[in-house]
Design a protein around this motif. Structure first.
Motif, PDB file in Angstrom:
ATOM      1  N   SER A 108       0.830  -1.203   0.000  1.00  7.47           N
ATOM      2  CA  SER A 108       0.000   0.000   0.000  1.00  7.47           C
ATOM      3  C   SER A 108       0.868   1.259   0.000  1.00  7.47           C
ATOM      4  N   ALA A 109       1.906   1.257   0.835  1.00  6.24           N
ATOM      5  CA  ALA A 109       2.807   2.405   0.895  1.00  6.24           C
ATOM      6  C   ALA A 109       3.512   2.631  -0.439  1.00  6.24           C
ATOM      7  N   LYS A 110       3.942   1.540  -1.069  1.00  7.98           N
ATOM      8  CA  LYS A 110       4.599   1.656  -2.377  1.00  7.98           C
ATOM      9  C   LYS A 110       3.655   2.243  -3.420  1.00  7.98           C
ATOM     10  N   LEU A 111       2.406   1.768  -3.411  1.00 12.02           N
ATOM     11  CA  LEU A 111       1.429   2.247  -4.385  1.00 12.02           C
ATOM     12  C   LEU A 111       1.086   3.711  -4.134  1.00 12.02           C
ATOM     13  N   VAL A 112       0.848   4.061  -2.882  1.00  9.17           N
ATOM     14  CA  VAL A 112       0.529   5.456  -2.548  1.00  9.17           C
ATOM     15  C   VAL A 112       1.690   6.377  -2.918  1.00  9.17           C
ATOM     16  N   ALA A 113       2.902   5.962  -2.603  1.00 16.44           N
ATOM     17  CA  ALA A 113       4.080   6.763  -2.948  1.00 16.44           C
ATOM     18  C   ALA A 113       4.182   6.942  -4.457  1.00 16.44           C
ATOM     19  N   ASP A 114       3.928   5.869  -5.192  1.00 13.35           N
ATOM     20  CA  ASP A 114       4.010   5.907  -6.647  1.00 13.35           C
ATOM     21  C   ASP A 114       2.958   6.861  -7.232  1.00 13.35           C
ATOM     22  N   ILE A 115       1.733   6.782  -6.729  1.00 13.09           N
ATOM     23  CA  ILE A 115       0.660   7.649  -7.210  1.00 13.09           C
ATOM     24  C   ILE A 115       0.953   9.112  -6.892  1.00 13.09           C
ATOM     25  N   CYS A 116       1.375   9.366  -5.660  1.00  9.96           N
ATOM     26  CA  CYS A 116       1.672  10.744  -5.252  1.00  9.96           C
ATOM     27  C   CYS A 116       2.814  11.328  -6.081  1.00  9.96           C
ATOM     28  N   LYS A 117       3.826  10.537  -6.332  1.00  5.09           N
ATOM     29  CA  LYS A 117       4.962  11.011  -7.126  1.00  5.09           C
ATOM     30  C   LYS A 117       4.529  11.339  -8.552  1.00  5.09           C
TER      31      LYS A 117
END
Length: 212
Positions: A108-117
């Motif tokens: 989840s953290a990886k996906l959220v970080a990817d989307i935010c970036k």
């Protein structure tokens, strides 16, 4: 900016026609959900015509990532059409008795970080919200949104790793150099009484410079 999906490894599933639309607005939020059932039960619901619900992603408790709707489409997930059109919905596998795993939070953290970036969003609780912050609901239940935000922030802004062994060696060398210098100066003071004042002044100056 728009894209179909994250570059993170994922498994695709089908979202039925009528459970989403194409009226999209610029992405400004990420909404965190819990499935209240297994991943497969969520996939079945999103794939059934007429349910009028969907999500862009589902994260299994085993850490696997499922992608069901393109990011450039509007998923029906938050209970608010305006929010839906400006957000990406992420479901997390959870049901009564299931403890959210570290693998789930990591993905989840990886996906959220990817989307935010990709969309230039801040990684904070103003952007990443729980479903219950949009409409009255218990969702996302036991899913810790704050933890997801913290871990996503660490991905995008990693804390420098301290090399304690290197610091120790450097400190040891500096200490040994100080001891040698002080020993030499004290020896000189004892050898040459007539220059004690001068050597003491020099010693004090050196101590100040090297923070003895």
């Amino acid at each position: 900016m728009k894209r179909e999906q994250t570059n993170l490894p994922n498994i695709e599933y089908i979202t039925a026609s009528g459970n989403y639309d194409t009226q999209r607005q610029p992405i400004t939020q990420i909404i965190i959900h819990s499935t209240v059932g297994t991943v497969q039960s969520a996939i079945n619901t999103f794939g059934k015509v007429g349910t009028k619900v969907s999500a862009h992603y589902i994260i299994g408790n085993d850490g696997k990532l499922w992608q069901g709707l393109e990011e450039y489409n509007t998923a029906y997930h938050s209970g608010n059409l305006d929010v839906n059109r400006r957000s990406i919905g992420i479901e997390h596998e959870w049901y009564q008795g299931l403890t959210p795993s570290n693998e789930l939070y990591s993905m989840s953290a990886k996906l959220v970080a990817d989307i935010c970036k990709f969309y230039g969003l801040g990684v904070n609780r103003g952007v990443i919200k729980a479903h219950k912050e949009i409409v009255p609901t218990q969702c996302p239940n036991a899913i810790d949104v704050d933890r997801i935000v913290r871990e996503a922030n660490l991905i995008l802004n990693p804390v420098p790793v301290t090399d304690y062994k290197k610091l120790y060696e450097e400190s040891k060398v500096k200490y040994e150099e100080k001891v040698k210098l002080e020993t030499f100066l004290r020896t000189e003071i004892n050898k040459k009484d007539t220059t004690i004042t001068g050597l003491q002044n020099k010693l004090n100056q050196i101590k100040t410079i090297i923070n003895l």
